[in-house]
Design a protein around this motif. Sequence first.
Motif, short mmCIF file in Angstrom:
data_model
loop_
_atom_site.label_atom_id
_atom_site.label_comp_id
_atom_site.label_asym_id
_atom_site.label_seq_id
_atom_site.Cartn_x
_atom_site.Cartn_y
_atom_site.Cartn_z
N ASP A 97 -2.31 -0.66 2.36
CA ASP A 97 -1.22 -1.08 1.48
C ASP A 97 -1.06 -0.07 0.36
OD1 ASP A 97 0.55 -3.46 0.40
OD2 ASP A 97 -0.69 -2.75 -1.28
N THR A 98 0.15 0.39 0.16
CA THR A 98 0.37 1.51 -0.78
C THR A 98 -0.02 1.17 -2.20
OG1 THR A 98 2.14 2.30 0.65
CG2 THR A 98 2.05 3.21 -1.56
N ALA A 99 0.51 0.10 -2.75
CA ALA A 99 0.21 -0.25 -4.15
C ALA A 99 -1.28 -0.49 -4.35
CB ALA A 99 1.02 -1.47 -4.58
N LYS A 100 -1.89 -1.26 -3.47
CA LYS A 100 -3.33 -1.56 -3.60
C LYS A 100 -4.16 -0.29 -3.48
CE LYS A 100 -3.04 -6.30 -1.93
NZ LYS A 100 -3.36 -7.21 -0.81
N SER A 101 -3.76 0.60 -2.58
CA SER A 101 -4.52 1.84 -2.38
C SER A 101 -4.41 2.77 -3.58
CB SER A 101 -4.03 2.55 -1.11
OG SER A 101 -4.27 1.76 0.03
N ILE A 102 -3.23 2.82 -4.19
CA ILE A 102 -3.06 3.64 -5.39
C ILE A 102 -3.97 3.13 -6.50
CG2 ILE A 102 -1.45 4.24 -7.27
CD1 ILE A 102 0.77 4.31 -5.08
N ILE A 103 -3.98 1.83 -6.69
CA ILE A 103 -4.82 1.24 -7.74
C ILE A 103 -6.29 1.46 -7.45
CG2 ILE A 103 -5.51 -0.93 -8.83
CD1 ILE A 103 -2.58 -1.87 -8.30
N LYS A 104 -6.69 1.18 -6.22
CA LYS A 104 -8.11 1.31 -5.86
C LYS A 104 -8.61 2.73 -6.08
CE LYS A 104 -11.38 0.69 -2.12
NZ LYS A 104 -11.58 0.77 -0.70
N PHE A 105 -7.87 3.72 -5.56
CA PHE A 105 -8.32 5.10 -5.74
C PHE A 105 -8.32 5.49 -7.21
CE2 PHE A 105 -7.44 9.56 -6.43
CZ PHE A 105 -8.60 10.09 -5.91
N SER A 106 -7.27 5.12 -7.94
CA SER A 106 -7.17 5.49 -9.36
C SER A 106 -8.34 4.94 -10.16
CB SER A 106 -5.84 5.00 -9.94
OG SER A 106 -4.76 5.64 -9.28
N GLU A 107 -8.75 3.72 -9.85
CA GLU A 107 -9.90 3.12 -10.53
C GLU A 107 -11.19 3.83 -10.13
OE1 GLU A 107 -9.58 -1.01 -9.48
OE2 GLU A 107 -8.10 -1.41 -11.07
#
Length: 152
Positions: A97-107
Amino acid sequence: MKKVVIAIDYNPTSEKVVRMGREIAQLMNAEICLLHVLADVRYYGMQYEPFMGYEGYAFPVDFHIQEDMIKVAEDYLAKTAKHLDNQNVSTHLAEGDTAKSIIKFSEEWNADLIVMGTHSHGTLEKLLLGTVPSGVLERTKIPVYLIPTGEK
């Protein structure tokens, strides 16, 4: 702020997002990570019986599509990073999932800022499907810098 994630997709407007994200990172003397999220394409290889008159899934599928998609995405990230010609640039390919993946990696990367573009979508589409930027904004505690990329 020392780490900036720049989320990009295959839309040509990503060039504007990368350019502006790099300018922000340079002002802060920050490290950049170019992030691309590859949607889970495994379902393309699934075989379903025809349903509701639709026979779109009743065809032979190349089961190497996931590997091919990963190679294309990695090449895209590498060429984009090379285009920046900066030693403080890394890349990361995520899947899901794009949004979840962006957040996960950024964190996980301890990013101080997420830079991403906003495409021009119709109101009905936004209501029914949502947008990746709104999904990121709703769930992250990391500041997000949105770059309008639509023509409107």
